[in-house]
Design a protein around this motif. Structure first.
Motif, mmCIF file in Angstrom:
data_model
loop_
_atom_site.group_PDB
_atom_site.id
_atom_site.type_symbol
_atom_site.label_atom_id
_atom_site.label_comp_id
_atom_site.label_asym_id
_atom_site.label_seq_id
_atom_site.Cartn_x
_atom_site.Cartn_y
_atom_site.Cartn_z
ATOM 1 N N ALA A 1 0.667 -1.282 -0.001
ATOM 2 C CA ALA A 1 0.110 0.000 0.128
ATOM 3 C C ALA A 1 0.731 1.189 0.070
ATOM 4 O O ALA A 1 2.102 1.238 0.580
ATOM 5 C CB ALA A 1 -1.013 -0.031 1.327
ATOM 6 N N ASN A 2 0.245 2.333 -0.795
ATOM 7 C CA ASN A 2 1.091 3.489 -0.558
ATOM 8 C C ASN A 2 0.922 4.135 0.883
ATOM 9 O O ASN A 2 -0.160 4.132 1.566
ATOM 10 C CB ASN A 2 0.445 4.479 -1.555
ATOM 11 C CG ASN A 2 0.926 5.855 -1.729
ATOM 12 O OD1 ASN A 2 0.615 6.840 -0.725
ATOM 13 N ND2 ASN A 2 1.695 6.110 -2.695
ATOM 14 N N PRO A 3 1.796 5.000 1.259
ATOM 15 C CA PRO A 3 1.659 5.406 2.748
ATOM 16 C C PRO A 3 0.530 6.277 2.903
ATOM 17 O O PRO A 3 -0.234 6.515 3.833
ATOM 18 C CB PRO A 3 3.397 6.331 2.707
ATOM 19 C CG PRO A 3 4.066 5.465 1.914
ATOM 20 C CD PRO A 3 3.023 5.163 0.717
ATOM 21 N N GLY A 4 0.206 7.154 1.960
ATOM 22 C CA GLY A 4 -1.118 8.098 1.868
ATOM 23 C C GLY A 4 -2.262 7.306 1.925
ATOM 24 O O GLY A 4 -3.099 7.718 2.717
ATOM 25 N N THR A 5 -2.275 6.289 1.335
ATOM 26 C CA THR A 5 -3.575 5.426 1.206
ATOM 27 C C THR A 5 -3.552 4.789 2.441
ATOM 28 O O THR A 5 -4.529 4.696 3.123
ATOM 29 C CB THR A 5 -3.336 4.337 0.308
ATOM 30 O OG1 THR A 5 -3.229 5.078 -1.101
ATOM 31 C CG2 THR A 5 -4.487 3.397 0.283
ATOM 32 N N ALA A 6 -2.445 4.407 3.178
ATOM 33 C CA ALA A 6 -2.570 3.464 4.388
ATOM 34 C C ALA A 6 -3.092 4.494 5.641
ATOM 35 O O ALA A 6 -3.787 4.147 6.351
ATOM 36 C CB ALA A 6 -1.117 3.085 4.773
ATOM 37 N N LYS A 7 -2.603 5.887 5.540
ATOM 38 C CA LYS A 7 -3.018 6.919 6.537
ATOM 39 C C LYS A 7 -4.610 6.718 6.432
ATOM 40 O O LYS A 7 -5.208 7.023 7.199
ATOM 41 C CB LYS A 7 -2.307 8.180 6.308
ATOM 42 C CG LYS A 7 -0.812 8.298 6.922
ATOM 43 C CD LYS A 7 -0.221 9.502 6.533
ATOM 44 C CE LYS A 7 1.377 9.279 6.948
ATOM 45 N NZ LYS A 7 1.928 10.749 6.524
ATOM 46 N N GLU A 8 -5.034 6.952 4.883
ATOM 47 C CA GLU A 8 -6.528 7.269 4.675
ATOM 48 C C GLU A 8 -7.238 6.250 5.364
ATOM 49 O O GLU A 8 -8.223 6.350 6.009
ATOM 50 C CB GLU A 8 -6.843 7.322 3.163
ATOM 51 C CG GLU A 8 -6.444 8.812 2.683
ATOM 52 C CD GLU A 8 -7.074 8.793 1.246
ATOM 53 O OE1 GLU A 8 -8.388 9.098 1.116
ATOM 54 O OE2 GLU A 8 -6.405 8.715 0.567
ATOM 55 N N VAL A 9 -6.700 4.667 5.172
ATOM 56 C CA VAL A 9 -7.375 3.771 5.604
ATOM 57 C C VAL A 9 -7.705 3.713 7.032
ATOM 58 O O VAL A 9 -8.647 3.570 7.770
ATOM 59 C CB VAL A 9 -6.786 2.448 5.027
ATOM 60 C CG1 VAL A 9 -7.549 1.204 5.774
ATOM 61 C CG2 VAL A 9 -6.977 2.478 3.538
ATOM 62 N N ASP A 10 -6.500 3.900 7.766
ATOM 63 C CA ASP A 10 -6.341 4.144 9.369
ATOM 64 C C ASP A 10 -7.296 4.980 9.760
ATOM 65 O O ASP A 10 -8.163 4.740 10.829
ATOM 66 C CB ASP A 10 -4.778 4.398 9.783
ATOM 67 C CG ASP A 10 -3.944 3.204 9.730
ATOM 68 O OD1 ASP A 10 -4.218 2.108 9.457
ATOM 69 O OD2 ASP A 10 -2.564 3.453 9.506
#
Length: 505
Positions: free
Chosen positions: A413-422
């Motif tokens: 996963a992309n870090p930005g995506t990971a933060k969004e999901v979190d």
């Protein structure tokens, strides 16, 4: 006595490395809690000693340090930033960077005090050690891994940090021909601190305390070869080598504990051992294929030439010490490799294809390379002159991020995506808590895995404990995970993405 100028140089190098690595782990390859394991260990601290029969009987260091990072993030950083995930990222980056700087600095001290190399040579070699982490798997203009890569944030604490700590202890022991004699000269405070560090190194991960076990064994083997034990009683031999024997005994205890833990029982394969061992070996070979071929060729040349030149050296005391340390490290790396291949054959053979799971061997390999590089730098003036140029050129290659590094995030996963999901997940729990609901039904991305990994169904356990223990929610509200394909659009960060076209074309 070091001059102020020398102290300034040493300090600047350590601080520069520390600051750069924090930037690297915060911005370039950020450490982000993302999967169910990350949340499980982020907020749940174990008792700080080995326990029989539990899931991870002897992994004391990671299961104490990772939640400690979570607590510090929520108590100290989060109140000022108001950003929960970024706070965890910063504190965890800070912790990893501390361990890395300590490891690199102990290597510097080995060269200064163990081999009496100059400050400049030792500092240059320390920087080379850092660069080797980036160069070993570097492939320009394509996404590349580094020796810092792990599957997820959990493995940063369970693999990378134990590896760094065990190497740091090894470097302290290697500084003296007989560390037992050096240890006796320590004052009580220094002895106590060494025992503390050794405790957490040995009770960190049996995939990494093998570094100290095999190194201790190789030292005892060398002493046997030199005839040091001839005419001595067993009691006297043990007494004069008590630290090495103690490390081996404690290592054996950790292996017995882990074999009787929940994790070991759950990872047993149904295949025959010989078949699993072959898969384990093939998996390791596939990992080796990812090493940059130029790095590998240059490394082999460095190791062979330094060993040959040192064996022909007229300075027998220095060359003898250098050669024996090389032999000890090579023996240690070979034995560690055999141990890991056998261990993975009994559990999950494909682990041998992972950089983080084979990091014990990789760290020993890198240590041999930079130790031999330091020897060549120290011996030849012409190499010393070229060192600034070499470091700068290697630095530009290592830090070429035309294509981003392969992140330590499950599923790529992309870090930005990971933060969004979190935050999408966390906000649902926070809202349910504020509204006084009896249960928080949390929608997560639907994944192909039967257990919905990485947002696995058991995410509820770790997530609830992390959010409650770190003050994000006011009560331990029950959480029910509900995979929902409708929110998978959050993971669409690869859409409309073109390939990179380098300047060299």
């Amino acid at each position: 006595m070091k001059s102020k100028k020398d102290l300034f140089k040493i300090g600047i190098v350590q601080i520069s490395i520390f600051v750069f690595m924090i930037i690297y782990f915060c911005k370039i390859s950020p450490l982000i809690p993302y999967d169910a394991d990350d949340w499980l260990f982020n907020g749940t601290m174990r008792l700080p000693f080995p326990m029989w029969g539990v899931f991870n009987p002897t992994r004391v260091l990671p299961e104490v340090l990772m939640p400690l990072g979570g607590y510090l993030a929520s108590l100290i950083i989060f109140p000022f930033t108001g950003k929960y995930i970024e706070s965890i990222t910063f504190v965890d980056a800070f912790i990893v960077s501390i361990f890395l700087v300590i490891t690199l600095y102990t290597f510097y001290l080995l060269l200064r005090r163990g081999f009496n190399y100059s400050i400049n040579t030792s500092l240059a070699s320390e920087v080379c050690f850092l660069l080797s982490f980036f160069l070993i798997f570097k492939h320009v203009n394509v996404p590349s891994a580094s020796a810092f890569w792990t599957v997820d944030l959990t493995c940063i604490f369970f693999y990378l940090i134990p590896g760094l700590l065990n190497i740091a202890v090894l470097l302290v022991i290697a500084r003296s021909k007989n560390f037992n004699i050096l240890y006796k000269k320590y004052d009580k405070l220094k002895k106590g601190f060494f025992i503390l560090v050794l405790y957490f190194a040995l009770f960190s991960n049996t995939q990494f305390n093998i570094i100290l076990a095999t190194f201790s064994f190789s030292i005892l083997l060398k002493k046997t070869f030199e005839g040091e034990y001839k005419g001595k009683r067993i009691k006297e031999i043990i007494k004069t080598n008590i630290i090495y024997f103690s490390i081996l005994i404690v290592w054996g205890v950790t292996v017995i504990f882990d074999l009787n833990g929940g994790r070991a029982n759950g990872l047993s394969t149904g295949s025959s051992f010989s078949k699993s061992l072959l898969i384990s070996i093939h998996s390791f070979i596939s990992m080796l294929k990812g090493i940059n071929k130029y790095f590998l060729i240059i490394s082999v040349i460095i190791v062979i030439s330094s060993i040959v030149l040192s064996s022909l050296s007229k300075n027998h005391i220095e060359s003898n010490k250098f050669l024996w340390l090389n032999i000890e490290l090579i023996v240690s790396s070979v034995l560690s490799l055999i141990y890991l291949l056998l261990a993975y054959a009994k559990s999950i053979p494909s682990y041998a294809s992972r950089i983080d799971a084979m990091l014990a061997v990789l760290l020993l390999f890198l240590l041999i390379i930079v130790l031999d590089t330091a020897y060549l730098i120290n011996r030849f003036k012409c190499i010393k002159i070229l060192i600034p140029l070499g470091i700068v050129l290697c630095g530009f290659i290592a830090l070429n991020f035309n294509c981003h590094p392969i992140y330590s995030l499950t599923g790529g996963a992309n870090p930005g995506t990971a933060k969004e999901v979190d935050m999408y997940i966390i906000n649902q729990v926070v809202e349910a808590d504020k509204e006084g609901k009896s249960v928080a039904v949390v929608k997560v991305p639907k994944n192909r895995d039967s257990n919905n990994w990485p947002q696995a169904l058991y995410l509820s356990r770790g997530l609830q404990n992390s959010l409650y223990s770190q003050g994000i929610i006011s009560r331990r509200i029950p959480i029910k995970i509900r995979p929902d394909r409708k929110i998978n659009y959050i993971l669409g960060d690869s859409l409309n993405s073109e390939g990179f076209e380098p300047l060299e074309k």
